[in-house]
Design a protein around this motif. Structure first.
Motif, PDB file in Angstrom:
ATOM      1  N   GLU A 110      10.761   8.470   9.300  1.00 49.48           N
ATOM      2  CA  GLU A 110      11.444   9.472  10.382  1.00 49.48           C
ATOM      3  C   GLU A 110      13.059   9.713  10.066  1.00 49.48           C
ATOM      4  OE1 GLU A 110      10.133   7.599  13.824  1.00 49.48           O
ATOM      5  OE2 GLU A 110       8.063   7.831  13.211  1.00 49.48           O
ATOM      6  N   GLN A 111      13.512   8.539   9.651  1.00 49.02           N
ATOM      7  CA  GLN A 111      15.082   8.800   9.234  1.00 49.02           C
ATOM      8  C   GLN A 111      15.308   9.849   8.127  1.00 49.02           C
ATOM      9  OE1 GLN A 111      16.140   4.870   7.805  1.00 49.02           O
ATOM     10  NE2 GLN A 111      16.110   3.999   9.859  1.00 49.02           N
ATOM     11  N   GLY A 112      14.329  10.510   7.615  1.00 49.41           N
ATOM     12  CA  GLY A 112      14.302  11.520   6.743  1.00 49.41           C
ATOM     13  C   GLY A 112      14.868  11.067   5.426  1.00 49.41           C
ATOM     14  N   LEU A 113      14.319   9.891   5.188  1.00 48.89           N
ATOM     15  CA  LEU A 113      14.653   9.366   3.785  1.00 48.89           C
ATOM     16  C   LEU A 113      14.027  10.055   2.641  1.00 48.89           C
ATOM     17  CD1 LEU A 113      16.480   6.925   4.203  1.00 48.89           C
ATOM     18  CD2 LEU A 113      15.096   5.630   3.142  1.00 48.89           C
ATOM     19  N   LYS A 114      14.519  10.284   1.615  1.00 45.95           N
ATOM     20  CA  LYS A 114      13.689  11.149   0.400  1.00 45.95           C
ATOM     21  C   LYS A 114      12.518  10.229  -0.102  1.00 45.95           C
ATOM     22  CE  LYS A 114      17.211  14.373  -1.033  1.00 45.95           C
ATOM     23  NZ  LYS A 114      18.325  14.931  -1.462  1.00 45.95           N
ATOM     24  N   GLY A 115      11.549  10.875  -0.837  1.00 41.14           N
ATOM     25  CA  GLY A 115      10.482  10.008  -1.348  1.00 41.14           C
ATOM     26  C   GLY A 115      10.901   9.121  -2.312  1.00 41.14           C
ATOM     27  N   GLN A 116      11.938   9.456  -3.039  1.00 44.40           N
ATOM     28  CA  GLN A 116      12.319   8.562  -4.023  1.00 44.40           C
ATOM     29  C   GLN A 116      13.211   7.182  -3.487  1.00 44.40           C
ATOM     30  OE1 GLN A 116      11.998   9.066  -7.167  1.00 44.40           O
ATOM     31  NE2 GLN A 116      13.052   7.196  -7.971  1.00 44.40           N
ATOM     32  N   GLU A 117      13.890   7.439  -2.340  1.00 43.87           N
ATOM     33  CA  GLU A 117      14.364   6.306  -1.741  1.00 43.87           C
ATOM     34  C   GLU A 117      13.406   5.275  -0.988  1.00 43.87           C
ATOM     35  OE1 GLU A 117      18.643   8.970  -0.545  1.00 43.87           O
ATOM     36  OE2 GLU A 117      16.597   8.906   0.771  1.00 43.87           O
ATOM     37  N   ILE A 118      12.338   6.090  -0.482  1.00 38.29           N
ATOM     38  CA  ILE A 118      11.362   4.945   0.297  1.00 38.29           C
ATOM     39  C   ILE A 118      10.843   4.290  -0.684  1.00 38.29           C
ATOM     40  CG2 ILE A 118       9.315   4.889   1.276  1.00 38.29           C
ATOM     41  CD1 ILE A 118       9.851   7.737   2.830  1.00 38.29           C
ATOM     42  N   ILE A 119      10.457   4.885  -2.106  1.00 41.49           N
ATOM     43  CA  ILE A 119      10.009   4.283  -3.270  1.00 41.49           C
ATOM     44  C   ILE A 119      10.706   2.926  -3.490  1.00 41.49           C
ATOM     45  CG2 ILE A 119       9.055   4.220  -5.847  1.00 41.49           C
ATOM     46  CD1 ILE A 119       8.487   7.274  -5.046  1.00 41.49           C
ATOM     47  N   GLN A 120      12.129   3.361  -3.486  1.00 41.52           N
ATOM     48  CA  GLN A 120      13.255   2.279  -4.087  1.00 41.52           C
ATOM     49  C   GLN A 120      12.728   1.256  -2.983  1.00 41.52           C
ATOM     50  OE1 GLN A 120      14.583   2.668  -6.980  1.00 41.52           O
ATOM     51  NE2 GLN A 120      15.239   0.464  -6.832  1.00 41.52           N
ATOM     52  N   GLN A 121      12.991   1.705  -1.836  1.00 39.76           N
ATOM     53  CA  GLN A 121      12.753   0.375  -0.978  1.00 39.76           C
ATOM     54  C   GLN A 121      11.471  -0.539  -0.992  1.00 39.76           C
ATOM     55  OE1 GLN A 121      14.645  -0.311   2.216  1.00 39.76           O
ATOM     56  NE2 GLN A 121      16.377   1.261   1.960  1.00 39.76           N
ATOM     57  N   LEU A 122      10.532   0.092  -1.280  1.00 39.11           N
ATOM     58  CA  LEU A 122       9.182  -0.578  -1.324  1.00 39.11           C
ATOM     59  C   LEU A 122       9.296  -1.527  -2.583  1.00 39.11           C
ATOM     60  CD1 LEU A 122       6.761   2.276  -0.825  1.00 39.11           C
ATOM     61  CD2 LEU A 122       6.846   0.065   0.511  1.00 39.11           C
ATOM     62  N   ILE A 123       9.976  -1.042  -3.783  1.00 40.22           N
ATOM     63  CA  ILE A 123      10.288  -1.979  -4.836  1.00 40.22           C
ATOM     64  C   ILE A 123      10.916  -3.014  -4.563  1.00 40.22           C
ATOM     65  CG2 ILE A 123      11.285  -1.928  -7.192  1.00 40.22           C
ATOM     66  CD1 ILE A 123      10.208   0.900  -7.572  1.00 40.22           C
ATOM     67  N   GLU A 124      12.163  -2.801  -4.259  1.00 32.62           N
ATOM     68  CA  GLU A 124      13.016  -3.943  -3.718  1.00 32.62           C
ATOM     69  C   GLU A 124      12.435  -4.828  -2.770  1.00 32.62           C
ATOM     70  OE1 GLU A 124      16.588  -2.111  -2.150  1.00 32.62           O
ATOM     71  OE2 GLU A 124      16.897  -1.063  -4.217  1.00 32.62           O
ATOM     72  N   ASN A 125      11.600  -4.447  -1.857  1.00 28.16           N
ATOM     73  CA  ASN A 125      10.772  -5.433  -1.075  1.00 28.16           C
ATOM     74  C   ASN A 125       9.390  -5.962  -1.396  1.00 28.16           C
ATOM     75  OD1 ASN A 125      12.769  -5.499   1.525  1.00 28.16           O
ATOM     76  ND2 ASN A 125      12.371  -3.270   1.139  1.00 28.16           N
ATOM     77  N   SER A 126       9.215  -5.844  -2.798  1.00 27.82           N
ATOM     78  CA  SER A 126       7.879  -6.236  -3.339  1.00 27.82           C
ATOM     79  C   SER A 126       8.304  -7.513  -4.035  1.00 27.82           C
ATOM     80  CB  SER A 126       7.225  -5.285  -3.992  1.00 27.82           C
ATOM     81  OG  SER A 126       6.236  -5.927  -5.073  1.00 27.82           O
ATOM     82  N   SER A 127       7.885  -8.653  -3.662  1.00 28.37           N
ATOM     83  CA  SER A 127       8.001  -9.961  -4.311  1.00 28.37           C
ATOM     84  C   SER A 127       7.469  -9.920  -5.740  1.00 28.37           C
ATOM     85  CB  SER A 127       7.767 -11.167  -3.563  1.00 28.37           C
ATOM     86  OG  SER A 127       6.135 -10.807  -3.178  1.00 28.37           O
ATOM     87  N   THR A 128       6.436  -9.093  -5.710  1.00 26.98           N
ATOM     88  CA  THR A 128       5.458  -9.386  -7.180  1.00 26.98           C
ATOM     89  C   THR A 128       5.888  -8.562  -8.099  1.00 26.98           C
ATOM     90  OG1 THR A 128       3.904  -8.179  -6.177  1.00 26.98           O
ATOM     91  CG2 THR A 128       3.529 -10.244  -6.090  1.00 26.98           C
ATOM     92  N   PHE A 129       6.765  -7.235  -7.781  1.00 26.32           N
ATOM     93  CA  PHE A 129       7.078  -6.063  -8.660  1.00 26.32           C
ATOM     94  C   PHE A 129       7.675  -6.833  -9.946  1.00 26.32           C
ATOM     95  CE2 PHE A 129       9.568  -2.631 -10.346  1.00 26.32           C
ATOM     96  CZ  PHE A 129       8.697  -1.704 -10.295  1.00 26.32           C
ATOM     97  N   ARG A 130       8.767  -7.669  -9.830  1.00 29.24           N
ATOM     98  CA  ARG A 130       9.402  -8.075 -11.155  1.00 29.24           C
ATOM     99  C   ARG A 130       8.581  -8.845 -12.117  1.00 29.24           C
ATOM    100  NH1 ARG A 130      14.723  -6.891 -10.168  1.00 29.24           N
ATOM    101  NH2 ARG A 130      14.766  -6.291  -8.197  1.00 29.24           N
ATOM    102  N   ASP A 131       7.336  -9.416 -11.496  1.00 29.33           N
ATOM    103  CA  ASP A 131       6.635 -10.274 -12.125  1.00 29.33           C
ATOM    104  C   ASP A 131       5.296  -9.473 -12.895  1.00 29.33           C
ATOM    105  OD1 ASP A 131       7.807 -12.577 -11.562  1.00 29.33           O
ATOM    106  OD2 ASP A 131       6.510 -12.780  -9.862  1.00 29.33           O
ATOM    107  N   LYS A 132       5.108  -8.251 -12.545  1.00 28.41           N
ATOM    108  CA  LYS A 132       4.299  -7.528 -13.048  1.00 28.41           C
ATOM    109  C   LYS A 132       4.723  -6.943 -14.731  1.00 28.41           C
ATOM    110  CE  LYS A 132       2.906  -5.077  -8.540  1.00 28.41           C
ATOM    111  NZ  LYS A 132       1.768  -5.052  -8.460  1.00 28.41           N
ATOM    112  N   THR A 133       3.674  -6.501 -15.188  1.00 30.81           N
ATOM    113  CA  THR A 133       3.841  -5.900 -16.729  1.00 30.81           C
ATOM    114  C   THR A 133       4.659  -4.691 -16.416  1.00 30.81           C
ATOM    115  OG1 THR A 133       2.152  -4.918 -16.892  1.00 30.81           O
ATOM    116  CG2 THR A 133       1.847  -7.266 -17.509  1.00 30.81           C
ATOM    117  N   GLU A 134       5.199  -4.369 -17.616  1.00 22.37           N
ATOM    118  CA  GLU A 134       5.962  -3.076 -17.524  1.00 22.37           C
ATOM    119  C   GLU A 134       4.925  -1.916 -17.238  1.00 22.37           C
ATOM    120  OE1 GLU A 134       7.831  -0.591 -21.258  1.00 22.37           O
ATOM    121  OE2 GLU A 134       7.843  -2.541 -21.493  1.00 22.37           O
ATOM    122  N   TYR A 135       3.751  -2.085 -17.932  1.00 28.91           N
ATOM    123  CA  TYR A 135       2.905  -0.934 -17.654  1.00 28.91           C
ATOM    124  C   TYR A 135       2.522  -0.849 -16.115  1.00 28.91           C
ATOM    125  CZ  TYR A 135       2.571  -1.342 -22.539  1.00 28.91           C
ATOM    126  OH  TYR A 135       2.982  -1.116 -23.888  1.00 28.91           O
ATOM    127  N   ALA A 136       2.237  -2.076 -15.568  1.00 28.66           N
ATOM    128  CA  ALA A 136       1.503  -2.238 -14.282  1.00 28.66           C
ATOM    129  C   ALA A 136       3.082  -1.743 -13.284  1.00 28.66           C
ATOM    130  CB  ALA A 136       1.489  -3.600 -13.875  1.00 28.66           C
TER     131      ALA A 136
END
Lengths: 471, 303
Positions: A110-136
């Motif tokens: 609703e804040q009108g964030l761009k898709g790219q920015e939302i994805i960035q937020q999701l990544i930053e708030n994912s605790s497992t993202f860093r442990d995933k393999t590069e492919y994952a």
């Protein structure tokens, strides 16, 4: 096409152009109309801003449904987190890895964030993202991109794009004709500029349009149509230049017998034919909504709502006037229709067509046997059917009847591949079937001998194979 | 006759396709006074072919007969003299549609090989398009050019004898589509880009091995190509035939014997072989081509 290569005008989007919207693998055909709301992939927007831009431009949808051309390379700003795990032995699915709630995400949207920015937020708030393999990680971003990216690419329509669109969106409307099968048809029927081609289809006009594209406005196409009138919604989506329509003729299949018997009267307006034609016209009107529907249900609803407003008092008067105008218009229309019928009949009468393409929901056998009579000898024909059985019958009938050689019943198998470094494999999902084709070439009928005698004369090895039984 | 235009009657100098029977055809160069041997006897061109209508039945000297067909790129593909491995109609059809070829298209191709795809491209882009084809093997290049002239499509094609990986296609900024069928297509990707219109276009590469596809896709991505997609299309032929399936003999049926009339009507069990059901069905050929090549397509964006 005789452009000097530097002129961009034909590559720019113009008002009233028929275009195809694309996001990922999803397509939708629309016409560019001022101030018209378009709904695509659960988002609405206006196409006004796209006018003047080059085809294949990708736009971002901003608030108010406005399109803004996407800056190049902006989307490529990949996450700089190069940290990655090597395997998933320590990744536990506790459902708590994403710290943003659904409500949080909605607020971001609703804040009108761009898709790219939302994805960035999701990544930053994912605790497992860093442990995933590069492919994952790659796969995760790809998946989120598909969901949150609010871009749309505007393409110039072509047979390739429309055939893929119809197969993806509305396979039922095109008898489940898959695009690679359509490609085979156009080639097997030797469709090219300058020939005279017969088309009988109930594929919303997609097959007809594809044939017209391959002929480039040279030669003639006669659309044999069932019922009240030819369906051409798919043809419109191609956005052909107006001169292409000069090559297009139509002939109702219900007059084929009369034409073959020489009893079709296209000169005089005898009352019986007239009543028949007005019947046709009435059916034609009924057919219209169906034809429009093919363009997309949203468009239709838009039109009905805009037509609803207007003063109540004048309505009656206007109704009368409209009735009169309609009657007049109908007369003109009928006369036009008669002229068209005469023109198409004249083209057919020579029985010297260069090609025949059939793709319909009707039983293939009678259609093929009826229309084959209009072909010159040594010309290719191709029949599409969703089912193999009707084509087996065609094959048997043609063998009995004679007049064709090189008969082949085929289908094609299409497999897509994911090609990525160290991750190349066939896609998990593939199409179960794209229909069947019967193709062949006409030859002169041996009129001096009955069909039986002709059969007996056929080369021996072929005959043996035909009646060969297994088991 | 021309490969891009139908005509009704056979003329001196035409290429006609003689149809001998199922999957058996041969191309014939029609020449006044010439003869062609077939397994059904001799065809004398002056009397049997010239002036006859395409599609007519020609009786040969031994009393057998054949049909004479108008050439098409598809018939040419199954009858042409092989100088190399060739592309067949199934792949050609897919390539033609996915490259968006139509009358007026300017196309670059390499290598020319035996000209199987070239004829199909020429048919589709006529009468206003043009094909620039590159073949590094001199003899093959010359032979192809000669054939194009013979088939009356010479005005639509330019054959260049050079190495596409080193020297490119010999044209710049003109092509709507590029097709590559060479051992190392990744080395020609940048030349493909150069040959194409600045407004963009489509490219296709045909490779039998997945390693070739891998390298080509990388090169395409490096050169800024978009919509990169790899597919494989296989043809399945269905042979139509009547099969008859015998019914098993379960022996005398005691329940049927309760009615004396029925028992009389039942055929005697002594001839179980006669009980068969015949049906029309299709069978696959015993062996089919399981792989021809991977087709990689991509779009060149505007530059």
């Amino acid at each position: 096409m005789a452009d000097n290569g530097d002129d961009d005008s034909q590559y720019r989007i113009k008002e009233c152009d028929y275009v195809v919207l694309k996001r990922g693998d999803i397509f939708k055909a629309v016409q560019i109309q001022p101030k018209k709301k378009v709904i695509f992939e659960k988002q609405w927007f206006f196409l006004d801003n796209a006018v003047g831009h080059l085809y294949s431009t990708t736009f971002e949808i901003v608030s108010g449904g406005i399109l803004q051309p996407r800056k190049l390379k902006e989307a490529e700003s990949s996450t700089d987190a190069k940290e990655a795990g090597t395997d998933n032995r320590n990744i536990v699915d506790d459902g708590k890895s994403q710290k943003l709630t659904r409500d949080d995400i909605e607020t971001l949207k609703e804040q009108g964030l761009k898709g790219q920015e939302i994805i960035q937020q999701l990544i930053e708030n994912s605790s497992t993202f860093r442990d995933k393999t590069e492919y994952a990680q790659d796969k995760y971003i790809k998946k989120k991109k598909k969901k949150y990216e609010n871009t749309v690419t505007i393409l110039k329509p072509s047979c390739r794009i429309l055939a893929m669109m119809y197969h993806g969106r509305e396979p039922g409307k095109i008898c489940h004709l898959r695009y690679d099968t359509l490609a085979q048809m156009l080639t097997l029927a030797n469709i090219h500029a300058g020939s005279k081609v017969l088309v009988f289809e109930t594929c919303a006009g997609l097959v007809l349009g594809s044939v017209m594209e391959r002929m480039g406005g040279y030669g003639s196409v006669i659309q044999m149509y069932p019922g009240g009138g030819p369906v051409r919604a798919g043809v419109e989506s191609f956005g052909f230049p107006t001169h292409f329509h000069d090559m297009l003729h139509e002939f109702p299949i219900c007059h084929v017998n009369a034409l073959l018997a020489g009893t079709l009267d296209t000169t005089a307006k005898d009352p019986s034919a007239d009543s028949k034609q007005s019947n046709l016209a009435a059916e034609d009107d009924q057919n219209q909504p169906e034809a429009e529907q093919q363009g997309g249900p949203e468009e239709q609803s838009m039109e009905t709502s805009s037509g609803a407003d207007g003063g109540h008092d004048q309505e009656k008067e206007e109704k009368e006037k409209r009735k009169e105008a309609k009657a007049q218009g109908k007369k003109v229309k009928l006369e036009e229709k008669r002229k068209k019928l005469a023109a198409a009949a004249a083209l057919l009468e020579g029985r010297n067509a260069d090609g025949l393409v059939i793709a319909s929901r009707f039983h293939s056998c009678p259609v093929l046997m009826g229309l084959l009579k209009f072909l010159s000898p040594s010309r290719p024909f191709v029949v599409y059917s969703q089912y193999k059985e009707t084509l087996i019958e065609c094959y048997t009938k043609l063998k009995e009847h004679g007049g064709t050689v090189d008969l082949r019943l085929t289908d094609t198998w299409l497999r897509h591949y994911q090609v990525l470094p160290n991750r190349t494999h066939p896609l998990l999902l593939m199409s179960g079937g794209g229909g069947y084709l019967l193709s062949g070439t006409t030859v002169a009928m041996d009129r001096s001998k009955p069909a039986g005698a002709q059969r007996a004369e056929e080369p021996a090895p072929k005959r043996l194979k035909l009646t060969d039984t297994e088991g | 006759m021309s490969f891009v235009e139908y005509s009704d009657f056979i003329q001196d100098g035409d290429v006609a396709i003689v149809y001998l029977g199922h999957e058996s055809m041969m191309p014939v160069k029609v020449q006044q006074g010439a003869q062609t041997q077939t397994r059904y006897g001799v065809i004398r061109h002056s009397t049997d072919l010239i002036g006859q209508r395409y599609g007519s039945k020609v009786t040969c000297s031994k009393g057998g007969w054949v049909h004479v067909l108008h050439p098409t790129p598809e018939l040419w593909t199954v009858t042409l003299p092989h100088r190399t491995q060739i592309l067949y109609t199934t792949d050609i059809a897919t390539i033609t549609m996915m490259l968006e070829l139509k009358p007026g298209s300017i196309v670059c191709e390499s290598g020319t090989g035996s000209g199987s795809l070239s004829h199909a491209i020429l048919r589709t882009i006529a009468p206003t398009g043009h094909l620039h084809t590159v073949e590094f093997h001199q003899q093959r290049a010359e032979k192809a050019a000669e054939e194009f002239k013979e088939h009356r499509v010479g005005h639509l094609v330019t054959v260049r004898n050079q190495d596409v990986c080193k020297d490119g296609f010999g044209v710049t900024g003109v092509a709507d589509a590029v097709f590559l069928d060479i051992p190392s297509p990744w080395e020609a990707v940048r030349h493909a880009k150069t040959a194409m219109k600045k407004q963009g276009g489509r490219v296709c590469s045909f490779s039998p091995c997945i390693e070739q596809v891998q390298r080509t896709c990388e090169a395409l991505a490096d050169q800024g190509f978009e919509e990169i997609s790899t597919v494989e299309v296989l043809l399945r032929v269905h042979d139509v035939r009547t099969v008859s399936l015998p019914l098993p003999d379960f022996g005398p049926d005691p329940s049927a014997l309760t009615q004396p009339d029925a028992a009389e009507k039942t055929p005697p069990t002594s001839a179980p072989n006669q009980a068969c059901i015949a049906m029309k069905t299709t069978t696959p050929p015993r062996e089919i081509p399981g792989h021809t090549g991977y087709l990689t397509f991509a779009t060149k964006p505007r530059t």
